[in-house]
Design an enzyme around this catalytic site. Structure first.
Site, PDB file in Angstrom:
ATOM      1  N   LYS A 127      16.458   4.679  -2.771  1.00 21.42           N
ATOM      2  CA  LYS A 127      15.304   5.529  -3.045  1.00 21.42           C
ATOM      3  C   LYS A 127      14.033   4.683  -3.025  1.00 21.42           C
ATOM      4  O   LYS A 127      14.079   3.454  -3.028  1.00 21.42           O
ATOM      5  CB  LYS A 127      15.460   6.221  -4.398  1.00 21.42           C
ATOM      6  N   TYR A 155     -16.274  -7.634  -6.942  1.00 23.77           N
ATOM      7  CA  TYR A 155     -16.859  -6.517  -7.680  1.00 23.77           C
ATOM      8  C   TYR A 155     -17.116  -6.886  -9.127  1.00 23.77           C
ATOM      9  O   TYR A 155     -16.316  -7.563  -9.770  1.00 23.77           O
ATOM     10  CB  TYR A 155     -15.909  -5.317  -7.653  1.00 23.77           C
TER      11      TYR A 155
END
Length: 402
Positions: free
Chosen positions: A63, A294
């Site tokens: 999965k 940033y």
């Protein structure tokens, strides 16, 4: 080098190159990529088999894109080395595998809308019966679908508890559901704390209680599985006919601080299958007082050589690692991440390292004599390795070698 042919969604045939070794891989076209070592995947399967009784089979848990490793190639390789059962989370993952040519049993571990029963039948999928009520709704629709009964032995996520034994029995008698097996999930099997060991033992006891009561009344499920990765490693005395390895297939612990896997004998050590790499996009010099990234959250206190590298949080590298002394490898030497991780890039301090544009940067894996495990990113992100690997984004190329 050889190819694994896969029929992808829409019937388009795709050839995936499997390189004989990682030195053959041409990375010139890549920005960021994960290298998956299939020989180590095979090794891990062999270790799991050594931990099991001879009559126990493996369900390959693939999965979440095989925990970030690439579900189709991983599944096809597992099938080529004898794995006959696979587990996914939801129906789209299952259909993708079936369309790619996987022939083995595919179990959907999660919930599927009952209105998609025709697809479950069309693609020969095994649906988890998350409750008796759900099974009744699925049974009302035409056609016979394969199902696995989920038992709630203490995790309280899905399934019926032992107190609902009559409801569990009713699921066996539904006309439009063919019961393939029964299973539950151990929620604390990775813990060595006494309270968690006792909890796990109680889960096992609850599971066996239900199985024994079912057998007393003539119900004999064909397939039975309880052990997940740490259930296999830690509770080796259990003996059902299937097991569900997830994270150990990929050779790493779930908790980055856990050393349970290291206590196995030398010939039974798991090996990490995935390396994560990117490129240097630019190298620059900054002086004392200049900031990076940033928010101006990194300011140089001296002359610094900075490299911008081609991976960011949109590739699955959590922004939470920012400014936490994370290390990467460039040309075999450690460099430190600085500033905030950006969506597509991040910056590293490469002072004292001979580096130029296009050089390879390793975030997980070996470079020269040094190695970085996935545990570093997991620890700095305050999460488990399952998440760190499974969130590696689609923008990151997967490349496979033996």
């Amino acid at each position: 080098m050889y190819n694994i042919k896969i029929k992808y969604i829409g019937g388009i045939k795709v050839d995936t190159k499997i390189y004989n070794n990682k030195n053959e891989i041409d990375t010139s076209n890549f920005r960021a990529w994960a290298e998956i070592d299939l020989s180590k995947l095979k090794h891990n399967v062999e270790v799991i088999r050594k931990l099991l009784h001879n009559d126990v089979d493996i369900i390959g848990v693939v999965k979440a894109n095989a925990y970030g490793h690439g579900d189709i190639v991983v599944s096809k390789y597992l099938e080529s080395i004898g794995v006959k059962h696979f587990a996914v989370a939801f129906i789209e993952e299952a259909i993708k595998l079936r369309k790619s040519g996987i022939k083995g049993e595919i179990i959907i571990l999660g919930w599927t809308p009952c209105c998609r029963k025709d697809e479950l039948i069309k693609y020969d999928l095994c649906q988890t019966l998350v409750s008796e009520e759900y099974a009744e709704e699925l049974n009302k629709l035409p056609g016979v679908v394969k199902g696995y009964i989920k038992l709630n032995t203490g995790m309280n996520r899905l399934g019926e508890p032992k107190e609902h034994l009559d409801l569990i029995k009713k699921m066996f008698d539904l006309n439009n559901i063919q019961i393939e097996g029964i299973f539950s999930h151990l929620s604390r099997s990775d813990s060595n704390l006494e309270v968690d060991i006792e909890f796990t033992k109680q889960q096992i006891s609850n599971f066996d209680f239900i199985l024994n009561k079912l057998k007393e009344d003539g119900y004999n499920p064909k397939n039975i599985h309880l052990q997940n990765s740490y259930g296999i490693v830690t509770y080796r005395d259990l003996h059902y006919n299937l097991v569900r390895p997830g994270i150990i297939l990929y050779g790493v612990p779930s908790d980055p601080l856990d050393d349970t896997l290291n206590h196995l004998p030398d010939n039974m050590k798991f090996e990490a299958t995935l390396s994560l790499r990117c490129k240097v996009a630019m190298v620059k010099e900054i002086t004392q007082g200049e900031s990076v990234g940033y928010g101006n959250n990194y300011t140089a206190t001296e002359h610094v050589k900075v490299a911008t590298i081609t991976i960011g949080y949109a590739d699955g590298l959590s922004r939470l690692i920012s400014k936490k002394d994370m290390k990467v490898l460039v040309n075999g030497k450690f460099a430190k991440q600085i500033g905030n991780v950006c969506m597509d890039q991040m910056m590293i301090d490469v002072s004292g390292i001979d580096v130029c544009e296009g050089d390879i940067v390793t975030l997980i894996g070996q470079d020269g004599d040094n190695y970085l495990s996935v545990n570093q990113i997991s620890l700095l992100s305050n999460t488990i390795t399952n998440e760190t690997l499974s969130v590696i984004g689609e923008r990151v190329n997967r490349v496979y070698h033996l």
